[in-house]
Design an enzyme around this catalytic site. Structure first.
Site, PDB file in Angstrom:
ATOM      1  N   GLU A  64     133.143 -89.393  29.879  1.00  0.00           N
ATOM      2  CA  GLU A  64     132.858 -89.491  28.443  1.00  0.00           C
ATOM      3  C   GLU A  64     133.705 -90.607  27.822  1.00  0.00           C
ATOM      4  O   GLU A  64     133.303 -91.248  26.861  1.00  0.00           O
ATOM      5  CB  GLU A  64     133.116 -88.145  27.744  1.00  0.00           C
ATOM      6  CG  GLU A  64     132.364 -88.019  26.422  1.00  0.00           C
ATOM      7  CD  GLU A  64     132.322 -86.598  25.882  1.00  0.00           C
ATOM      8  OE1 GLU A  64     131.298 -85.923  26.039  1.00  0.00           O
ATOM      9  OE2 GLU A  64     133.324 -86.170  25.272  1.00  0.00           O
ATOM     10  N   GLY A  91     137.825 -84.770  21.094  1.00  0.00           N
ATOM     11  CA  GLY A  91     137.468 -83.480  21.683  1.00  0.00           C
ATOM     12  C   GLY A  91     138.045 -83.287  23.072  1.00  0.00           C
ATOM     13  O   GLY A  91     138.622 -82.254  23.393  1.00  0.00           O
ATOM     14  N   ARG A  92     137.928 -84.321  23.930  1.00  0.00           N
ATOM     15  CA  ARG A  92     138.387 -84.139  25.315  1.00  0.00           C
ATOM     16  C   ARG A  92     139.901 -84.211  25.442  1.00  0.00           C
ATOM     17  O   ARG A  92     140.447 -84.064  26.540  1.00  0.00           O
ATOM     18  CB  ARG A  92     137.699 -85.149  26.237  1.00  0.00           C
ATOM     19  CG  ARG A  92     137.778 -86.587  25.795  1.00  0.00           C
ATOM     20  CD  ARG A  92     136.786 -87.452  26.564  1.00  0.00           C
ATOM     21  NE  ARG A  92     136.702 -88.800  26.013  1.00  0.00           N
ATOM     22  CZ  ARG A  92     135.926 -89.124  24.961  1.00  0.00           C
ATOM     23  NH1 ARG A  92     135.218 -88.201  24.350  1.00  0.00           N
ATOM     24  NH2 ARG A  92     135.893 -90.373  24.517  1.00  0.00           N
ATOM     25  N   LYS A 122     121.110 -85.021  21.388  1.00  0.00           N
ATOM     26  CA  LYS A 122     121.276 -83.946  20.397  1.00  0.00           C
ATOM     27  C   LYS A 122     120.225 -84.076  19.297  1.00  0.00           C
ATOM     28  O   LYS A 122     119.618 -83.093  18.868  1.00  0.00           O
ATOM     29  CB  LYS A 122     122.666 -84.020  19.759  1.00  0.00           C
ATOM     30  CG  LYS A 122     123.819 -83.678  20.675  1.00  0.00           C
ATOM     31  CD  LYS A 122     125.119 -83.719  19.881  1.00  0.00           C
ATOM     32  CE  LYS A 122     126.328 -83.668  20.798  1.00  0.00           C
ATOM     33  NZ  LYS A 122     127.603 -83.773  20.081  1.00  0.00           N
ATOM     34  N   GLU A 176     125.360 -75.745  20.127  1.00  0.00           N
ATOM     35  CA  GLU A 176     125.570 -74.685  21.121  1.00  0.00           C
ATOM     36  C   GLU A 176     126.648 -73.714  20.647  1.00  0.00           C
ATOM     37  O   GLU A 176     126.479 -72.488  20.707  1.00  0.00           O
ATOM     38  CB  GLU A 176     126.006 -75.290  22.466  1.00  0.00           C
ATOM     39  CG  GLU A 176     124.970 -76.155  23.142  1.00  0.00           C
ATOM     40  CD  GLU A 176     125.155 -77.635  22.814  1.00  0.00           C
ATOM     41  OE1 GLU A 176     125.448 -77.965  21.633  1.00  0.00           O
ATOM     42  OE2 GLU A 176     124.985 -78.456  23.722  1.00  0.00           O
ATOM     43  N   LYS A 182     135.752 -79.065  17.079  1.00  0.00           N
ATOM     44  CA  LYS A 182     136.347 -80.068  16.188  1.00  0.00           C
ATOM     45  C   LYS A 182     135.431 -80.320  14.992  1.00  0.00           C
ATOM     46  O   LYS A 182     135.865 -80.316  13.851  1.00  0.00           O
ATOM     47  CB  LYS A 182     136.599 -81.356  16.969  1.00  0.00           C
ATOM     48  CG  LYS A 182     137.153 -82.467  16.115  1.00  0.00           C
ATOM     49  CD  LYS A 182     137.392 -83.716  16.925  1.00  0.00           C
ATOM     50  CE  LYS A 182     137.687 -84.883  15.981  1.00  0.00           C
ATOM     51  NZ  LYS A 182     137.851 -86.141  16.707  1.00  0.00           N
ATOM     52  N   HIS A 195     134.088 -77.683  53.916  1.00  0.00           N
ATOM     53  CA  HIS A 195     132.952 -76.998  54.552  1.00  0.00           C
ATOM     54  C   HIS A 195     131.669 -77.243  53.769  1.00  0.00           C
ATOM     55  O   HIS A 195     130.701 -76.500  53.916  1.00  0.00           O
ATOM     56  CB  HIS A 195     133.269 -75.505  54.679  1.00  0.00           C
ATOM     57  CG  HIS A 195     134.520 -75.276  55.471  1.00  0.00           C
ATOM     58  ND1 HIS A 195     134.521 -75.187  56.844  1.00  0.00           N
ATOM     59  CD2 HIS A 195     135.821 -75.208  55.085  1.00  0.00           C
ATOM     60  CE1 HIS A 195     135.772 -75.038  57.271  1.00  0.00           C
ATOM     61  NE2 HIS A 195     136.574 -75.049  56.227  1.00  0.00           N
TER      62      HIS A 195
HETATM   63  O1  F6P Z   1     129.836 -83.675  24.452  1.00  0.00           O
HETATM   64  C1  F6P Z   1     130.054 -84.337  23.280  1.00  0.00           C
HETATM   65  C2  F6P Z   1     131.144 -83.749  22.471  1.00  0.00           C
HETATM   66  O2  F6P Z   1     131.149 -84.458  21.297  1.00  0.00           O
HETATM   67  C3  F6P Z   1     132.512 -83.800  23.142  1.00  0.00           C
HETATM   68  O3  F6P Z   1     133.184 -84.988  22.970  1.00  0.00           O
HETATM   69  C4  F6P Z   1     133.202 -82.647  22.500  1.00  0.00           C
HETATM   70  O4  F6P Z   1     134.328 -82.263  23.218  1.00  0.00           O
HETATM   71  C5  F6P Z   1     132.105 -81.620  22.485  1.00  0.00           C
HETATM   72  O5  F6P Z   1     130.938 -82.365  22.195  1.00  0.00           O
HETATM   73  C6  F6P Z   1     132.277 -80.498  21.505  1.00  0.00           C
HETATM   74  O6  F6P Z   1     132.421 -80.963  20.197  1.00  0.00           O
HETATM   75  P1  F6P Z   1     133.034 -80.066  19.069  1.00  0.00           P
HETATM   76  O7  F6P Z   1     134.436 -79.749  19.444  1.00  0.00           O
HETATM   77  O8  F6P Z   1     132.925 -80.858  17.822  1.00  0.00           O
HETATM   78  O9  F6P Z   1     132.219 -78.794  18.998  1.00  0.00           O
END
Ligand code: F6P
Length: 548
Positions: free
Chosen positions: A354, A268-269, A511, A213, A207, A385
């Protein structure tokens, strides 16, 4: 914005909680012959049974009344009206709009967001169709045969779950799809090991298009393509972006026609319904993608229109609130009895924690109640199990949510019957337990010795609560509805605690702190003088190990 007061338990509800905490579930069944029926809620072919929770129909009705007084209905209406419920970020909450087929305008800041969403959706479908038909070609002219989805958190968990749940077991051919979230280089290396750069497309799902990452993996993917294709090859042809930051995706080198935008108002979620779902459309085909959205929309309609007392997401939120706050049960275990839903606990973990892992109200005051309980779980029967021993005889009482499809998606009936029988038996065992007298009788019947220790070790105390959710066959529509059910439950839970479930500022600090540490590990920067001695020593130790 609606006026809102948090759900405050009345004295009589608090007294009921104290009584129910120590009343055996068996006694509750004896007391009310219609308990199972009265505590079972239905929507389409979904059936949710709360009869094994430490709750009564009267308590649920009182909680629904308090939710109504607190203004929950007005908040639900405001959600669907596109109001800026995400107050701390000044944004509307638009994931329900993404699955709404209505052509009526939904105007946010003077723009019909629904029209823009329709346009993106048709671009997603066109691209997925092109890839599926083998018409999308890479830099060498070879058709794309494999898609690697790069994203993390909400940009990964939703599409990964849906693809994992719905990919046919016997699928041969078609476009292969894999997911890479972790910045651990091993994750991307493993995903790329058997792939041909000429036939591989990367979907960068982010987003913000600024998540470290994801961008690090996208850059590594670009280098892999450049090394594997001919000199001067147009590696940009191997990328698609799903993002709200179109400018950053373009700056990365992704062609405008391959950038699929999403609205800032989609969290995002909650983004699997947005252009991030392009991977779903490629993996499962456009009809399944459409059915997924249709199922979610059907649940949206129920949530928007059903009275609170029979509104499934609301009732689930109320029962969850009761467990977490009135009864003080501070964990939730999710146990899907379907391999297709093996990734559901991880998905729900992000959705719930979150969203509702917060300590201040929407207005910035300290919350008066404890907020989201810890959520974890695992697929049944495997979990039986592993951690179920702890659920049955451990010292903590943890409510379990059993999620059980009634009909197998495929495979034989006998094994499915065994699967379902296990789910129902576990819920029964948790609720009713096994007394010392029963254990002694059983041991005696087997002619086994029965000293006190042998008996005590076998006793299951029972009175351990659970909810059982029966589902129809797991298909795209059912899964869409299930995920929307949990989304809305999470929203209502946030309302009941008076918090904003749509921001996630808690993830930011780590971060920020990681930046200078990463620089110090690679020798490109120094740790700030304020870094604590423990972190400094650990970073130094790692730097030395990496240099060796
Ligand atoms: O983990 C934090 C977060 O901001 C989530 O809410 C989001 O889904 C994820 O990082 C990835 O963010 P982006 O889609 O901006 O890369």
């Amino acid at each position: 914005m609606p006026q809102y007061m948090t759900l405050v338990l009345t004295d009589s509800l608090r007294a009921a909680a104290r009584a129910l905490a120590t009343t055996p579930l068996a006694a509750l069944f004896e007391r009310d012959g219609r308990r199972a029926e009265r505590l079972t809620f239905e929507w389409e072919d979904f059936r949710v049974d709360f009869a094994k929770e430490r709750i009564t129909p009267e308590v649920l009705a009182d909680l629904a009344g308090l939710a109504a007084e607190a203004g929950v209905e007005r908040w639900i209406a405001a959600l669907f009206a596109g109001e800026k419920l995400n107050v701390t970020e000044g944004r509307p909450v638009l994931h329900p709009a993404l699955r709404d087929p209505s052509t009526d305008p939904l105007t946010v800041d003077g723009v019909d967001v629904r029209a823009a969403m329709r346009e993106v959706r048709s671009r997603v479908a066109a691209l997925a169709g092109e890839i599926g038909r083998g018409e999308r070609r890479g830099a060498t002219g070879a058709p794309i045969r494999h898609l690697v989805h790069l994203g993390i958190g909400g940009s990964d968990l939703g599409p990964r779950l849906v693809v994992d749940a719905l990919r046919p077991a016997n699928r041969k051919g078609g476009v292969g799809v894999s997911f890479v979230a972790n910045v651990d280089p091993a994750a991307l290396d493993r995903a790329l090991a058997d792939l041909d750069p000429a036939a591989t497309l990367f979907v960068v799902a982010s987003k913000s298009f600024s998540t470290r990452e994801t961008l690090a993996n996208a850059r590594a993917a670009r280098a892999w393509l450049a090394a594997g294709l001919h000199a001067g090859a147009d590696v940009g042809r191997h990328f698609v972006a799903a993002t709200a930051n179109v400018a950053a995706a373009a700056a990365f080198g992704i062609a405008p026609e391959a950038i699929l935008p999403m609205h800032e108002g989609v969290g995002g979620r909650f983004s699997l319904w947005s252009s991030v779902g392009v991977t779903i459309a490629v993996a499962l085909g456009n009809p399944a993608h459409a059915a997924l959205l249709d199922g979610a929309h059907a649940m949206d309609r129920h949530f928007a229109t059903a009275p609170l007392a029979s509104n499934l997401p609301v009732v689930m939120a109320l029962a969850g609130h009761w467990n977490a706050n009135a009864l003080g049960l501070r964990q939730r275990v999710v146990a899907p009895y379907a391999d297709a839903l093996a990734l559901l606990p991880a998905y729900l973990q992000q959705l719930s924690l979150e969203s509702n892992g917060k300590r201040v109200t929407r207005e910035g005051a300290a919350v008066e109640e404890r907020t989201a309980p810890a959520l974890w779980g695992g697929v049944g029967t495997d979990g039986q199990h592993a951690f179920f021993q702890w659920l049955h005889q451990g010292t903590d009482v943890v409510p379990v949510e059993f999620i059980v499809p009634m009909v197998p998606a495929h495979g034989d009936r006998a094994r499915h019957a065994l699967l379902v029988a296990n789910a129902l038996a576990q819920a029964q065992a948790l609720a009713l337990g096994r007394s010392a007298a029963d254990v002694a009788a059983e041991l005696a019947g087997r002619g086994a010795g029965a000293d006190a220790a042998a008996i005590a070790a076998r006793v299951c105390p029972g009175n351990r609560p659970s909810t059982t959710i029966l589902l129809p066959r797991i298909g795209a529509r059912t899964l869409g509805a299930l995920l929307a059910l949990f989304e809305h439950r999470t929203f209502v839970e946030g309302l009941l605690w008076g918090i904003n479930p749509f921001d996630q500022f808690g993830v930011e600090l780590g971060k920020i702190l990681a930046e200078p540490i990463a620089a110090s590990l690679t020798g490109t920067g120094d740790l700030a003088p304020t870094v604590d001695p423990s972190t400094r020593a650990l970073a130094e130790r790692v730097r030395l190990a990496m240099e060796r």
